[in-house]
Structures are given as structure tokens and as C-alpha cells.
Write a protein that holds these residues in place. Sequence first.
Motif, PDB file in Angstrom:
ATOM      1  N   LEU A  47      16.139 -20.234  30.158  1.00 50.04           N
ATOM      2  CA  LEU A  47      16.466 -21.650  30.259  1.00 50.04           C
ATOM      3  C   LEU A  47      15.484 -22.394  29.373  1.00 50.04           C
ATOM      4  O   LEU A  47      14.294 -22.446  29.668  1.00 50.04           O
ATOM      5  N   PHE A  48      15.961 -22.972  28.273  1.00 48.59           N
ATOM      6  CA  PHE A  48      15.112 -23.654  27.314  1.00 48.59           C
ATOM      7  C   PHE A  48      15.133 -25.159  27.554  1.00 48.59           C
ATOM      8  O   PHE A  48      16.196 -25.746  27.740  1.00 48.59           O
ATOM      9  N   SER A  49      13.968 -25.786  27.522  1.00 41.49           N
ATOM     10  CA  SER A  49      13.859 -27.239  27.542  1.00 41.49           C
ATOM     11  C   SER A  49      13.704 -27.677  26.087  1.00 41.49           C
ATOM     12  O   SER A  49      12.699 -27.387  25.447  1.00 41.49           O
ATOM     13  N   CYS A  50      14.729 -28.349  25.573  1.00 47.71           N
ATOM     14  CA  CYS A  50      14.778 -28.701  24.154  1.00 47.71           C
ATOM     15  C   CYS A  50      15.267 -30.132  24.030  1.00 47.71           C
ATOM     16  O   CYS A  50      16.431 -30.419  24.347  1.00 47.71           O
ATOM     17  N   ASP A  51      14.384 -31.052  23.592  1.00 48.75           N
ATOM     18  CA  ASP A  51      14.754 -32.463  23.429  1.00 48.75           C
ATOM     19  C   ASP A  51      15.380 -33.029  24.698  1.00 48.75           C
ATOM     20  O   ASP A  51      16.440 -33.650  24.668  1.00 48.75           O
ATOM     21  N   ASP A  52      14.734 -32.815  25.833  1.00 45.13           N
ATOM     22  CA  ASP A  52      15.203 -33.305  27.130  1.00 45.13           C
ATOM     23  C   ASP A  52      16.582 -32.768  27.513  1.00 45.13           C
ATOM     24  O   ASP A  52      17.304 -33.369  28.301  1.00 45.13           O
ATOM     25  N   VAL A  88       9.334 -29.583  20.263  1.00 41.35           N
ATOM     26  CA  VAL A  88       8.629 -28.785  21.260  1.00 41.35           C
ATOM     27  C   VAL A  88       9.658 -28.048  22.108  1.00 41.35           C
ATOM     28  O   VAL A  88      10.622 -28.638  22.577  1.00 41.35           O
ATOM     29  N   LEU A  89       9.425 -26.754  22.281  1.00 43.24           N
ATOM     30  CA  LEU A  89      10.335 -25.918  23.050  1.00 43.24           C
ATOM     31  C   LEU A  89       9.553 -25.226  24.156  1.00 43.24           C
ATOM     32  O   LEU A  89       8.460 -24.711  23.928  1.00 43.24           O
ATOM     33  N   ARG A  90      10.106 -25.273  25.376  1.00 42.43           N
ATOM     34  CA  ARG A  90       9.513 -24.524  26.494  1.00 42.43           C
ATOM     35  C   ARG A  90      10.617 -23.709  27.132  1.00 42.43           C
ATOM     36  O   ARG A  90      11.797 -24.051  27.026  1.00 42.43           O
ATOM     37  N   VAL A  91      10.247 -22.632  27.788  1.00 39.42           N
ATOM     38  CA  VAL A  91      11.264 -21.738  28.338  1.00 39.42           C
ATOM     39  C   VAL A  91      10.834 -21.200  29.696  1.00 39.42           C
ATOM     40  O   VAL A  91       9.637 -21.075  29.986  1.00 39.42           O
ATOM     41  N   GLN A  92      11.821 -20.918  30.531  1.00 40.18           N
ATOM     42  CA  GLN A  92      11.627 -20.253  31.810  1.00 40.18           C
ATOM     43  C   GLN A  92      12.711 -19.185  31.889  1.00 40.18           C
ATOM     44  O   GLN A  92      13.815 -19.382  31.387  1.00 40.18           O
ATOM     45  N   VAL A  93      12.409 -18.036  32.492  1.00 42.84           N
ATOM     46  CA  VAL A  93      13.380 -16.948  32.562  1.00 42.84           C
ATOM     47  C   VAL A  93      13.752 -16.688  34.014  1.00 42.84           C
ATOM     48  O   VAL A  93      12.879 -16.556  34.864  1.00 42.84           O
ATOM     49  N   GLU A  94      15.066 -16.619  34.280  1.00 43.86           N
ATOM     50  CA  GLU A  94      15.567 -16.228  35.591  1.00 43.86           C
ATOM     51  C   GLU A  94      16.001 -14.777  35.517  1.00 43.86           C
ATOM     52  O   GLU A  94      16.709 -14.384  34.585  1.00 43.86           O
ATOM     53  N   ASP A 106      14.220 -13.425  40.668  1.00 48.04           N
ATOM     54  CA  ASP A 106      12.941 -14.117  40.493  1.00 48.04           C
ATOM     55  C   ASP A 106      13.021 -15.012  39.272  1.00 48.04           C
ATOM     56  O   ASP A 106      13.918 -14.900  38.450  1.00 48.04           O
ATOM     57  N   ARG A 107      12.024 -15.900  39.142  1.00 49.57           N
ATOM     58  CA  ARG A 107      11.940 -16.819  38.005  1.00 49.57           C
ATOM     59  C   ARG A 107      10.499 -16.813  37.516  1.00 49.57           C
ATOM     60  O   ARG A 107       9.572 -16.827  38.309  1.00 49.57           O
ATOM     61  N   THR A 108      10.313 -16.796  36.207  1.00 47.92           N
ATOM     62  CA  THR A 108       8.963 -16.840  35.648  1.00 47.92           C
ATOM     63  C   THR A 108       8.415 -18.251  35.754  1.00 47.92           C
ATOM     64  O   THR A 108       9.146 -19.195  36.037  1.00 47.92           O
ATOM     65  N   ALA A 109       7.122 -18.399  35.491  1.00 44.90           N
ATOM     66  CA  ALA A 109       6.544 -19.733  35.314  1.00 44.90           C
ATOM     67  C   ALA A 109       7.119 -20.330  34.032  1.00 44.90           C
ATOM     68  O   ALA A 109       7.809 -19.658  33.274  1.00 44.90           O
ATOM     69  N   ILE A 110       6.828 -21.589  33.781  1.00 49.24           N
ATOM     70  CA  ILE A 110       7.269 -22.236  32.537  1.00 49.24           C
ATOM     71  C   ILE A 110       6.311 -21.817  31.426  1.00 49.24           C
ATOM     72  O   ILE A 110       5.116 -21.693  31.644  1.00 49.24           O
ATOM     73  N   SER A 111       6.840 -21.621  30.228  1.00 50.29           N
ATOM     74  CA  SER A 111       6.005 -21.147  29.127  1.00 50.29           C
ATOM     75  C   SER A 111       5.101 -22.242  28.585  1.00 50.29           C
ATOM     76  O   SER A 111       5.350 -23.435  28.765  1.00 50.29           O
ATOM     77  N   GLU A 112       4.074 -21.814  27.883  1.00 50.00           N
ATOM     78  CA  GLU A 112       3.310 -22.746  27.072  1.00 50.00           C
ATOM     79  C   GLU A 112       4.260 -23.283  25.995  1.00 50.00           C
ATOM     80  O   GLU A 112       5.249 -22.643  25.659  1.00 50.00           O
ATOM     81  N   PRO A 113       4.018 -24.486  25.476  1.00 50.34           N
ATOM     82  CA  PRO A 113       4.931 -25.061  24.483  1.00 50.34           C
ATOM     83  C   PRO A 113       4.873 -24.327  23.138  1.00 50.34           C
ATOM     84  O   PRO A 113       3.819 -23.848  22.724  1.00 50.34           O
ATOM     85  N   VAL A 114       6.019 -24.244  22.491  1.00 49.04           N
ATOM     86  CA  VAL A 114       6.117 -23.761  21.112  1.00 49.04           C
ATOM     87  C   VAL A 114       6.496 -24.974  20.269  1.00 49.04           C
ATOM     88  O   VAL A 114       7.480 -25.652  20.557  1.00 49.04           O
ATOM     89  N   VAL A 115       5.692 -25.278  19.261  1.00 45.17           N
ATOM     90  CA  VAL A 115       5.884 -26.473  18.435  1.00 45.17           C
ATOM     91  C   VAL A 115       6.318 -26.052  17.034  1.00 45.17           C
ATOM     92  O   VAL A 115       5.730 -25.135  16.449  1.00 45.17           O
ATOM     93  N   PHE A 116       7.356 -26.701  16.523  1.00 46.54           N
ATOM     94  CA  PHE A 116       7.867 -26.370  15.191  1.00 46.54           C
ATOM     95  C   PHE A 116       7.442 -27.413  14.172  1.00 46.54           C
ATOM     96  O   PHE A 116       7.436 -28.607  14.451  1.00 46.54           O
ATOM     97  N   ALA A 117       7.075 -26.954  12.979  1.00 40.40           N
ATOM     98  CA  ALA A 117       6.617 -27.836  11.913  1.00 40.40           C
ATOM     99  C   ALA A 117       7.810 -28.441  11.190  1.00 40.40           C
ATOM    100  O   ALA A 117       8.881 -27.850  11.103  1.00 40.40           O
ATOM    101  N   LYS A 118       7.602 -29.619  10.646  1.00 39.79           N
ATOM    102  CA  LYS A 118       8.628 -30.317   9.879  1.00 39.79           C
ATOM    103  C   LYS A 118       8.672 -29.728   8.469  1.00 39.79           C
ATOM    104  O   LYS A 118       7.665 -29.323   7.913  1.00 39.79           O
ATOM    105  N   SER A 119       9.865 -29.678   7.884  1.00 38.95           N
ATOM    106  CA  SER A 119       9.991 -29.252   6.497  1.00 38.95           C
ATOM    107  C   SER A 119      10.266 -30.470   5.631  1.00 38.95           C
ATOM    108  O   SER A 119      10.873 -31.435   6.074  1.00 38.95           O
ATOM    109  N   LEU A 120       9.829 -30.428   4.379  1.00 34.41           N
ATOM    110  CA  LEU A 120      10.043 -31.545   3.459  1.00 34.41           C
ATOM    111  C   LEU A 120      11.484 -31.550   2.954  1.00 34.41           C
ATOM    112  O   LEU A 120      12.166 -30.530   2.982  1.00 34.41           O
ATOM    113  N   ALA A 121      11.937 -32.684   2.502  1.00 38.72           N
ATOM    114  CA  ALA A 121      13.328 -32.842   2.073  1.00 38.72           C
ATOM    115  C   ALA A 121      13.716 -31.880   0.956  1.00 38.72           C
ATOM    116  O   ALA A 121      14.840 -31.421   0.873  1.00 38.72           O
ATOM    117  N   ASP A 122      12.754 -31.538   0.076  1.00 38.08           N
ATOM    118  CA  ASP A 122      13.084 -30.652  -1.045  1.00 38.08           C
ATOM    119  C   ASP A 122      12.974 -29.174  -0.659  1.00 38.08           C
ATOM    120  O   ASP A 122      13.064 -28.302  -1.514  1.00 38.08           O
TER     121      ASP A 122
END
Length: 190
Positions: A47-52, A88-94, A106-122
Motif C-alpha cells: 500500500l503506497f502513500s503517493c501524493d495523498d 515522497v513515497l511511503r509504503v506499508q505491506v499487508e 500481518d502488516r508491516t510498519a510504515i516505511s521510511e520515506p523515499v524521495v525522488f529528485a526532479k529532472s530538468l526540462a532538457d
Amino acid sequence: MKTINLKMRDSPNYFQHGGQRGDHRMVKLVIPLPKERLPEIASCMALFSCDDELVLSPIILPGDSGDCYIADGKAHIALWQRLTQCWVLRVQVECYGDAEGTLFIDRTAISEPVVFAKSLADGVRTDYLPEPKALTDLLESMHRHGNMTILEELGDAAGDLTYHGEALVTEPLTNTEINDLINQAIAALG
């Protein structure tokens, strides 16, 4: 493919750099499953938490191939583009006791956040990440609810529930009081 071994925890005070935003199946998360329940686990789902928004993975089965699988007591999940578009992406596994995901284990704890870098337009890759304050604000905003003002007023004092600092503990009702309440409800319904 970049592999990120996630730690599962409820505190968002640490994050991992997940790579460039928008990558498609170029990042694999490796998530530990509950050790004491491993012999019972037949399948799981992330279960991913992605942009609310909550995004579900396909059912993850034992094996060692494909985009999502269970091996060595861990869930291995290649991230698709919808997930890497997030800041920012967080995940929990059922975990489930059968392959169809009908018997919850069972369900895991919530993960530490994974943050993605922005790419330039070119298309040039950059290691840009949001400023620390922007990242903190974003993580805090992921845990907002429409009823937040009410939730913030709830608390506890010596194990008793409080609201606005006042204890919400009541004495148990007697059978007579319960019958009176039932009769009042029946009368109100007509």
C-alpha cells in the motif's frame, strides 16, 4: 536498476534518495516481511502513500522473478512510473495466508520515506531535492485529515481519554438506565 533496502518505521525523520522522478521500473524496493510470520505468508500486497493518494500493488507471490515477488523473507517491488512521479513515497505491506489475499495475517510498519529528485526540462539528470523545510512540510502534510482540529483536541490523562483537557470517563450504566435509553429511543422513532 537501483535497489533500495527499506527500513520499516513510523518516524519520518530519515529518508532515502530514490533516484530521478518519473523513472519506469528503474527502482526496486526491498521490504522486510514480519519474520515471526514468514512460514504462514502465501502472498502480500503493498500500500503506497503517493501524493495523498493510496496506490495498491498487484498481489505479490513467492518466487524470484517479475516486477513484484517474495524472496528471502522480503517483498521485492519494481516501482512503476505513477509511483516515481511522487516527491515522497511511503509504503506499508499487508501479508496474507493465501495467494488470493483473502486471509489477512500481518502488516508491516510504515516505511521510511523515499524521495525522488526532479529532472530538468532538457532531460539532464540532477540530484536536486527539496529544501529540508519543504521536505518536512510535505511529510507533515501527508498526515493531515479533514477532522484534524478535533483529533488534536483528543488526548489522555493517566490512561483516560480526554477532550479539550476534560476526562471523557463515565461510570458504567445500570440496566435500568440502559432500558430507559432504549425506551426513549423507541419513543423518539414513533
